[in-house]
Motif scaffolding. Structure first.
Motif, PDB file in Angstrom:
ATOM      1  N   MET A 127       0.845  -1.164   0.000  1.00 27.93           N
ATOM      2  CA  MET A 127       0.000   0.000   0.000  1.00 27.93           C
ATOM      3  C   MET A 127       0.898   1.236   0.000  1.00 27.93           C
ATOM      4  N   VAL A 128       0.631   2.167  -0.861  1.00 32.94           N
ATOM      5  CA  VAL A 128       1.343   3.428  -0.914  1.00 32.94           C
ATOM      6  C   VAL A 128       0.478   4.490  -0.238  1.00 32.94           C
ATOM      7  N   LEU A 129       1.054   5.134   0.748  1.00 33.34           N
ATOM      8  CA  LEU A 129       0.337   6.191   1.450  1.00 33.34           C
ATOM      9  C   LEU A 129       0.573   7.504   0.712  1.00 33.34           C
ATOM     10  N   SER A 130      -0.490   8.257   0.494  1.00 34.77           N
ATOM     11  CA  SER A 130      -0.352   9.450  -0.343  1.00 34.77           C
ATOM     12  C   SER A 130      -0.590  10.765   0.396  1.00 34.77           C
ATOM     13  N   SER A 131      -0.748  10.712   1.711  1.00 37.53           N
ATOM     14  CA  SER A 131      -0.939  11.958   2.452  1.00 37.53           C
ATOM     15  C   SER A 131      -0.490  11.769   3.897  1.00 37.53           C
ATOM     16  N   ASP A 132      -0.268  12.888   4.565  1.00 39.93           N
ATOM     17  CA  ASP A 132       0.073  12.840   5.990  1.00 39.93           C
ATOM     18  C   ASP A 132      -1.039  12.197   6.801  1.00 39.93           C
ATOM     19  N   CYS A 143      -3.094   7.763  10.138  1.00 36.89           N
ATOM     20  CA  CYS A 143      -4.058   6.676  10.357  1.00 36.89           C
ATOM     21  C   CYS A 143      -3.358   5.323  10.390  1.00 36.89           C
ATOM     22  N   TYR A 144      -2.415   5.117   9.466  1.00 37.15           N
ATOM     23  CA  TYR A 144      -1.669   3.863   9.417  1.00 37.15           C
ATOM     24  C   TYR A 144      -0.899   3.665  10.723  1.00 37.15           C
ATOM     25  N   LEU A 145      -0.199   4.710  11.169  1.00 36.48           N
ATOM     26  CA  LEU A 145       0.586   4.595  12.395  1.00 36.48           C
ATOM     27  C   LEU A 145      -0.295   4.356  13.608  1.00 36.48           C
ATOM     28  N   ALA A 146      -1.460   5.001  13.643  1.00 42.33           N
ATOM     29  CA  ALA A 146      -2.388   4.777  14.752  1.00 42.33           C
ATOM     30  C   ALA A 146      -2.861   3.328  14.780  1.00 42.33           C
ATOM     31  N   ALA A 147      -3.079   2.757  13.613  1.00 42.86           N
ATOM     32  CA  ALA A 147      -3.598   1.392  13.536  1.00 42.86           C
ATOM     33  C   ALA A 147      -2.515   0.332  13.724  1.00 42.86           C
ATOM     34  N   TYR A 148      -1.308   0.550  13.163  1.00 41.35           N
ATOM     35  CA  TYR A 148      -0.294  -0.507  13.118  1.00 41.35           C
ATOM     36  C   TYR A 148       1.034  -0.149  13.764  1.00 41.35           C
ATOM     37  N   GLY A 149       1.226   1.088  14.165  1.00 42.16           N
ATOM     38  CA  GLY A 149       2.520   1.529  14.682  1.00 42.16           C
ATOM     39  C   GLY A 149       3.011   0.749  15.884  1.00 42.16           C
ATOM     40  N   GLU A 150       2.153   0.548  16.849  1.00 43.04           N
ATOM     41  CA  GLU A 150       2.562  -0.172  18.059  1.00 43.04           C
ATOM     42  C   GLU A 150       2.968  -1.608  17.741  1.00 43.04           C
ATOM     43  N   PHE A 189      20.819  -0.734   7.222  1.00 43.04           N
ATOM     44  CA  PHE A 189      20.033  -0.683   6.000  1.00 43.04           C
ATOM     45  C   PHE A 189      18.575  -0.947   6.359  1.00 43.04           C
ATOM     46  N   ASP A 190      17.721   0.016   6.103  1.00 42.22           N
ATOM     47  CA  ASP A 190      16.291  -0.121   6.378  1.00 42.22           C
ATOM     48  C   ASP A 190      15.576  -0.160   5.035  1.00 42.22           C
ATOM     49  N   TRP A 191      14.884  -1.247   4.770  1.00 37.83           N
ATOM     50  CA  TRP A 191      14.241  -1.438   3.471  1.00 37.83           C
ATOM     51  C   TRP A 191      12.898  -0.721   3.369  1.00 37.83           C
ATOM     52  N   GLY A 192      12.477  -0.040   4.423  1.00 37.84           N
ATOM     53  CA  GLY A 192      11.306   0.825   4.350  1.00 37.84           C
ATOM     54  C   GLY A 192       9.962   0.125   4.418  1.00 37.84           C
ATOM     55  N   ALA A 193       9.931  -1.097   4.900  1.00 35.24           N
ATOM     56  CA  ALA A 193       8.666  -1.823   4.942  1.00 35.24           C
ATOM     57  C   ALA A 193       7.743  -1.326   6.054  1.00 35.24           C
ATOM     58  N   GLY A 194       8.273  -0.628   7.039  1.00 35.97           N
ATOM     59  CA  GLY A 194       7.455  -0.184   8.157  1.00 35.97           C
ATOM     60  C   GLY A 194       7.525   1.310   8.386  1.00 35.97           C
TER      61      GLY A 194
END
Length: 73
Positions: free
Chosen positions: A1-6, A11-18, A43-48
């Motif tokens: 999923m590509v996030l396109s706005s702040d 919302c993504y971080l609120a749901a899955y960040g923890e 090296f961080d592959w950016g998945a999270g």
């Protein structure tokens, strides 16, 4: 999923960040900390959304190893 706005990122971080941070911290806790003797690169592959790197940096600071971090790619 590509996030396109702040807002989508918030919302993504609120749901899955923890959950991301808990998984990252489990892995980070099993790193061979005594073997870290020189400078190193992460090296961080950016998945999270960079959360694993943020969790790692927190632990590096807590352990006083942050000066050994050469860079994050």
């Amino acid at each position: 999923m590509v996030l396109s706005s702040d807002l989508e990122l918030d919302c993504y971080l609120a749901a899955y960040g923890e959950a991301h941070c808990l998984k990252a911290k489990r892995g980070i806790s099993s790193l061979p900390w005594r073997k870290i003797t020189g400078r190193f690169e992460v090296f961080d592959w950016g998945a999270g959304q960079g959360l694993a790197t943020l969790c790692l940096v927190e632990e590096l600071k807590r352990r006083g190893v942050m000066p050994s971090l050469k860079r994050v790619t």
